[in-house]
Design a protein around this motif. Structure first.
Motif, PDB file in Angstrom:
ATOM      1  N   PRO A  19       0.773  -1.254   0.000  1.00  0.00           N
ATOM      2  CA  PRO A  19       0.000   0.000   0.000  1.00  0.00           C
ATOM      3  C   PRO A  19       0.796   1.290   0.000  1.00  0.00           C
ATOM      4  CG  PRO A  19      -0.057  -1.026   2.169  1.00  0.00           C
ATOM      5  CD  PRO A  19       0.614  -2.006   1.253  1.00  0.00           C
ATOM      6  N   GLU A  49      -1.803   3.193  -2.719  1.00  0.00           N
ATOM      7  CA  GLU A  49      -2.826   3.955  -2.014  1.00  0.00           C
ATOM      8  C   GLU A  49      -2.240   5.084  -1.182  1.00  0.00           C
ATOM      9  OE1 GLU A  49      -6.431   3.180   1.265  1.00  0.00           O
ATOM     10  OE2 GLU A  49      -5.069   1.558   0.687  1.00  0.00           O
ATOM     11  N   ARG A  60      -2.593  10.116   1.802  1.00  0.00           N
ATOM     12  CA  ARG A  60      -3.449   9.315   0.946  1.00  0.00           C
ATOM     13  C   ARG A  60      -3.198   9.825  -0.479  1.00  0.00           C
ATOM     14  NH1 ARG A  60      -7.805   6.275   2.530  1.00  0.00           N
ATOM     15  NH2 ARG A  60      -7.927   7.380   4.532  1.00  0.00           N
TER      16      ARG A  60
END
Length: 257
Positions: A11, A89, A168
């Protein structure tokens, strides 16, 4: 010989910029490899100036993609360049002099609220028993009083320094990344303000700790001090600063912070 299985995507893409600091980057990569390899999709390592390669031949559990700049670039420009290689992400902006005693990345990402656009652990500076205090909006008065007795430490920070910023990726993309008008210093406050003005939350993990082996260049170099002062003037002259300040002072603090 059979081809080894491909590594599944992870991620977090980590961006590290070296300004002749590969000797500092090496222990950082070693700690990321030891504690957090399972969360890292890749490390994008930018060499902002030429330097001896002290990392040659060292193996890591994650890919390390190198960018070697033809000419030195500013803090924000380097990380924006690295973000163009991010397919994960989360996008982690990390100083070469950050240090870890345990995994911080996985638990930090796991704590993220759905509207959290920027996360950080608490940061411990050298010689300190307690983490750095939360930071209020930068103003000349705040700078002059932040270390004096009676300074009102905010319960929720208005911004976090660019030592460790876990974005993010969607939020970073929405705000256009760092403002490249800032060469060094000030861009961290600016992107924190713009991220929150865009509706994302700044989230601090009070139970997680990272250490900063501080390199106080602005205290020792006239050039860095010049960048610091001129960047503050750019912050105070920006529309984002005044919109953010108005939103917080106007009673809209809950929605902005």
């Amino acid at each position: 010989m059979p081809t080894p299985p491909s590594r599944p995507p992870q991620p977090i893409t980590v961006s590290i910029v070296s300004h002749g600091q590969l000797a500092l980057v090496r222990p950082l990569l070693e700690q990321l490899d030891r504690f957090s390899a399972g969360s890292i999709d890749k490390v994008v390592l930018t060499l902002n100036i030429p330097e001896p390669d002290v990392l040659a031949g060292l193996p890591w559990q994650f890919p390390v993609e190198r960018i070697e700049n033809a000419a030195a670039m500013g803090f924000g420009a380097n990380h924006n360049q690295a973000f163009r290689r991010c397919d994960s992400e989360w996008f982690l902006v990390l100083n070469p002099d950050m240090r870890f005693d345990d995994d911080v990345l996985a638990p930090l990402a796991a704590q993220a609220a759905p509207d959290a656009g920027l996360l950080t652990p608490r940061i411990l500076e050298p010689g300190k028993a307690q983490p750095e205090q939360h930071r209020a909006i930068i103003t000349p008065l705040e700078i002059l009083t932040r270390k004096r007795p009676g300074y009102a430490i905010p319960a929720v920070p208005a911004w976090v320094p660019g030592l460790f910023m876990l974005f993010r990726s969607r939020a970073y993309r929405e705000v256009g990344g760092f403002d490249e008008r800032f060469f060094m210093y000030g861009e961290d406050f600016d992107i924190c303000a713009r991220t929150q003005l865009a509706g994302w939350k700044l989230q601090v993990a009070e139970d997680l700790l990272a250490r900063h082996e501080a390199q106080r260049a602005s205290h020792a170099s006239r050039r860095h001090l010049y960048w610091h002062v001129t960047s503050l003037l750019k912050v105070w002259g920006s529309g984002a600063f005044w919109r953010f300040r108005k939103a917080v002072r106007g009673g809209d603090q809950a929605s902005v912070l």
